[in-house]
Design a protein around this motif. Structure first.
Motif, PDB file in Angstrom:
ATOM      1  N   ASP A  67       0.828  -1.189   0.000  1.00 42.94           N
ATOM      2  CA  ASP A  67       0.000   0.000   0.000  1.00 42.94           C
ATOM      3  C   ASP A  67       0.873   1.254   0.000  1.00 42.94           C
ATOM      4  N   LEU A  68       0.366   2.303  -0.618  1.00 45.57           N
ATOM      5  CA  LEU A  68       1.126   3.544  -0.775  1.00 45.57           C
ATOM      6  C   LEU A  68       0.528   4.643   0.087  1.00 45.57           C
ATOM      7  N   TRP A  69       1.370   5.287   0.892  1.00 48.24           N
ATOM      8  CA  TRP A  69       0.949   6.441   1.687  1.00 48.24           C
ATOM      9  C   TRP A  69       1.315   7.731   0.951  1.00 48.24           C
ATOM     10  N   ILE A  70       0.394   8.695   0.976  1.00 48.37           N
ATOM     11  CA  ILE A  70       0.610  10.031   0.396  1.00 48.37           C
ATOM     12  C   ILE A  70       0.549  11.046   1.526  1.00 48.37           C
ATOM     13  N   PHE A  71       1.592  11.861   1.671  1.00 46.69           N
ATOM     14  CA  PHE A  71       1.588  12.918   2.688  1.00 46.69           C
ATOM     15  C   PHE A  71       1.083  14.214   2.069  1.00 46.69           C
ATOM     16  N   ALA A  72       0.035  14.769   2.664  1.00 43.50           N
ATOM     17  CA  ALA A  72      -0.620  15.981   2.159  1.00 43.50           C
ATOM     18  C   ALA A  72      -0.417  17.129   3.122  1.00 43.50           C
ATOM     19  N   TYR A  73      -0.085  18.294   2.590  1.00 42.07           N
ATOM     20  CA  TYR A  73       0.172  19.453   3.436  1.00 42.07           C
ATOM     21  C   TYR A  73      -0.550  20.714   2.956  1.00 42.07           C
ATOM     22  N   GLY A  74      -1.199  20.648   1.791  1.00 44.85           N
ATOM     23  CA  GLY A  74      -1.933  21.788   1.239  1.00 44.85           C
ATOM     24  C   GLY A  74      -3.331  21.354   0.858  1.00 44.85           C
ATOM     25  N   SER A  75      -3.741  21.659  -0.363  1.00 45.23           N
ATOM     26  CA  SER A  75      -5.122  21.383  -0.778  1.00 45.23           C
ATOM     27  C   SER A  75      -5.439  19.892  -0.883  1.00 45.23           C
ATOM     28  N   LEU A  76      -4.415  19.043  -0.956  1.00 44.41           N
ATOM     29  CA  LEU A  76      -4.686  17.610  -0.914  1.00 44.41           C
ATOM     30  C   LEU A  76      -5.379  17.215   0.387  1.00 44.41           C
ATOM     31  N   ARG A 108      -5.373  29.850  -8.904  1.00 43.45           N
ATOM     32  CA  ARG A 108      -5.739  30.761  -7.818  1.00 43.45           C
ATOM     33  C   ARG A 108      -5.069  32.119  -7.970  1.00 43.45           C
ATOM     34  N   GLY A 109      -4.648  32.435  -9.185  1.00 39.61           N
ATOM     35  CA  GLY A 109      -4.018  33.707  -9.456  1.00 39.61           C
ATOM     36  C   GLY A 109      -3.585  33.786 -10.910  1.00 39.61           C
ATOM     37  N   THR A 110      -3.207  34.963 -11.346  1.00 39.24           N
ATOM     38  CA  THR A 110      -2.737  35.198 -12.708  1.00 39.24           C
ATOM     39  C   THR A 110      -1.454  36.027 -12.646  1.00 39.24           C
ATOM     40  N   ARG A 111      -0.826  36.244 -13.803  1.00 40.36           N
ATOM     41  CA  ARG A 111       0.376  37.081 -13.811  1.00 40.36           C
ATOM     42  C   ARG A 111       0.064  38.500 -13.349  1.00 40.36           C
ATOM     43  N   GLU A 112      -1.131  38.971 -13.679  1.00 40.68           N
ATOM     44  CA  GLU A 112      -1.515  40.333 -13.290  1.00 40.68           C
ATOM     45  C   GLU A 112      -1.848  40.427 -11.800  1.00 40.68           C
ATOM     46  N   ALA A 113      -2.392  39.357 -11.246  1.00 37.18           N
ATOM     47  CA  ALA A 113      -2.759  39.323  -9.823  1.00 37.18           C
ATOM     48  C   ALA A 113      -2.429  37.926  -9.301  1.00 37.18           C
ATOM     49  N   PRO A 114      -1.165  37.692  -8.943  1.00 35.98           N
ATOM     50  CA  PRO A 114      -0.749  36.341  -8.528  1.00 35.98           C
ATOM     51  C   PRO A 114      -1.490  35.853  -7.291  1.00 35.98           C
ATOM     52  N   GLY A 115      -1.607  34.548  -7.217  1.00 33.98           N
ATOM     53  CA  GLY A 115      -2.118  33.902  -6.014  1.00 33.98           C
ATOM     54  C   GLY A 115      -0.977  33.242  -5.263  1.00 33.98           C
ATOM     55  N   LEU A 116      -1.302  32.600  -4.146  1.00 32.23           N
ATOM     56  CA  LEU A 116      -0.254  31.991  -3.324  1.00 32.23           C
ATOM     57  C   LEU A 116      -0.725  30.651  -2.780  1.00 32.23           C
ATOM     58  N   MET A 117       0.162  29.667  -2.867  1.00 29.71           N
ATOM     59  CA  MET A 117      -0.105  28.351  -2.302  1.00 29.71           C
ATOM     60  C   MET A 117       1.163  27.839  -1.616  1.00 29.71           C
ATOM     61  N   ALA A 118       1.032  26.697  -0.957  1.00 32.91           N
ATOM     62  CA  ALA A 118       2.138  26.158  -0.175  1.00 32.91           C
ATOM     63  C   ALA A 118       2.960  25.159  -0.984  1.00 32.91           C
ATOM     64  N   ALA A 119       4.216  25.056  -0.593  1.00 30.50           N
ATOM     65  CA  ALA A 119       5.107  24.012  -1.097  1.00 30.50           C
ATOM     66  C   ALA A 119       5.905  23.495   0.091  1.00 30.50           C
ATOM     67  N   LEU A 120       6.484  22.327  -0.070  1.00 25.54           N
ATOM     68  CA  LEU A 120       7.301  21.741   0.988  1.00 25.54           C
ATOM     69  C   LEU A 120       8.760  22.043   0.700  1.00 25.54           C
ATOM     70  N   ASP A 121       9.482  22.470   1.746  1.00 23.87           N
ATOM     71  CA  ASP A 121      10.886  22.844   1.612  1.00 23.87           C
ATOM     72  C   ASP A 121      11.669  22.176   2.732  1.00 23.87           C
ATOM     73  N   ALA A 122      12.955  22.059   2.545  1.00 24.95           N
ATOM     74  CA  ALA A 122      13.796  21.419   3.545  1.00 24.95           C
ATOM     75  C   ALA A 122      13.854  22.248   4.825  1.00 24.95           C
ATOM     76  N   GLY A 123      13.951  21.562   5.954  1.00 28.02           N
ATOM     77  CA  GLY A 123      14.101  22.230   7.235  1.00 28.02           C
ATOM     78  C   GLY A 123      12.873  22.120   8.115  1.00 28.02           C
ATOM     79  N   GLY A 124      13.076  22.065   9.422  1.00 20.87           N
ATOM     80  CA  GLY A 124      11.963  22.078  10.366  1.00 20.87           C
ATOM     81  C   GLY A 124      11.160  20.787  10.325  1.00 20.87           C
ATOM     82  N   GLU A 125       9.855  20.925  10.513  1.00 20.04           N
ATOM     83  CA  GLU A 125       8.946  19.795  10.461  1.00 20.04           C
ATOM     84  C   GLU A 125       7.605  20.266   9.942  1.00 20.04           C
ATOM     85  N   CYS A 126       6.796  19.326   9.489  1.00 20.14           N
ATOM     86  CA  CYS A 126       5.518  19.679   8.881  1.00 20.14           C
ATOM     87  C   CYS A 126       4.456  18.675   9.300  1.00 20.14           C
ATOM     88  N   GLU A 127       3.336  19.175   9.798  1.00 22.38           N
ATOM     89  CA  GLU A 127       2.192  18.322  10.104  1.00 22.38           C
ATOM     90  C   GLU A 127       1.164  18.428   8.986  1.00 22.38           C
TER      91      GLU A 127
END
Length: 239
Positions: A67-76, A108-127
């Motif tokens: 079985d495969l586990w998927i870790f979700a931290y944003g809209s997932l 969730r945004g365009t070049r004229e009015a950008p939007g913002l979402m999350a990404a995972l980066d190295a460092g710390g911890e994430c729930e």
């Protein structure tokens, strides 16, 4: 194991979109292209199906025998689009959620009015949340997952140790690709709040994206200073 995927978190049952109701269940380049053309937005910036599938095949080469586990931290966390047999609160050490994905392509945004979402980066911890996919469904469900997360450059797939209760599992997640145009690691707080307040597109508002994360965390008892701080400052900005 119970047949109820929400047995550990019944509070989430009404807050995670059913796969059959998800916008992403049948997502494709053709579907995206039609949406963008209707909105007068640029097209052609995405991966080809062949390239996207090659990324998926390489990532899953040694991960199809259980079985495969998927870790979700944003809209997932509220709209994974996949059929899962279990959802659990999870903690990943060595990575952190950062609001550094500048959406300019219309979701969730365009070049004229950008939007913002999350990404995972190295460092710390994430729930976040971990979703279990049955081994027999890996091919079908990861195809859907890749069409959701890998339409264009933004992330790359990695397997990370995720703590679930007393256990640790090897979970697939999606980490910021710093070669991608959408990833901007040096955004100021002012820029983040501006994008959250003003970004919108065919998936909705960037502000709602942030608040949906905060909602899931409050239900689960997860304390995330960055998420709560952004919500608080955004609320003040909108007054």
């Amino acid at each position: 194991m119970t047949n109820d995927p929400f047995s550990h978190h019944p509070e989430l049952a009404e807050l995670i979109t059913r796969p059959e109701d998800s916008f992403f269940r049948d997502f494709s380049i053709n579907k995206l292209e039609n949406i963008l053309i209707d909105r007068g937005l640029p097209t052609g910036w995405w991966h080809t199906d062949e390239h996207r599938n090659s990324i998926r095949e390489e990532a899953l080469t040694e991960h199809r025998s259980e079985d495969l586990w998927i870790f979700a931290y944003g809209s997932l966390m509220w709209d994974p689009a996949i059929r899962f047999t279990e959802v659990r609160r999870a903690l990943v050490d060595g990575y952190q959620r950062r609001f550094i994905l500048k959406d300019i392509h219309g979701a969730r945004g365009t070049r004229e009015a950008p939007g913002l979402m999350a990404a995972l980066d190295a460092g710390g911890e994430c729930e976040g949340l971990a979703f279990r996919i049955d081994m027999e469904a890996i091919e079908r469900e990861t195809d859907i997952l890749w069409r959701r997360e890998f339409i264009g450059p933004a992330y790359f797939p990695v397997f990370v140790p995720a703590q679930i209760g007393e256990d640790t599992v090897n979970a697939l997640t999606f980490v910021a690709d710093f070669d991608a145009e959408l990833i901007e690691p040096e955004l100021s707080r002012t820029e983040q709040l501006d994008y959250l307040a003003n970004g919108s597109g065919f998936l909705g508002y960037s502000a709602d994206y942030l608040r949906n994360i905060a909602r899931q965390f409050r239900l689960l008892g997860i304390e995330d200073d960055e998420v709560e701080g952004l919500v608080r400052e955004l609320n003040q900005l909108e007054k």
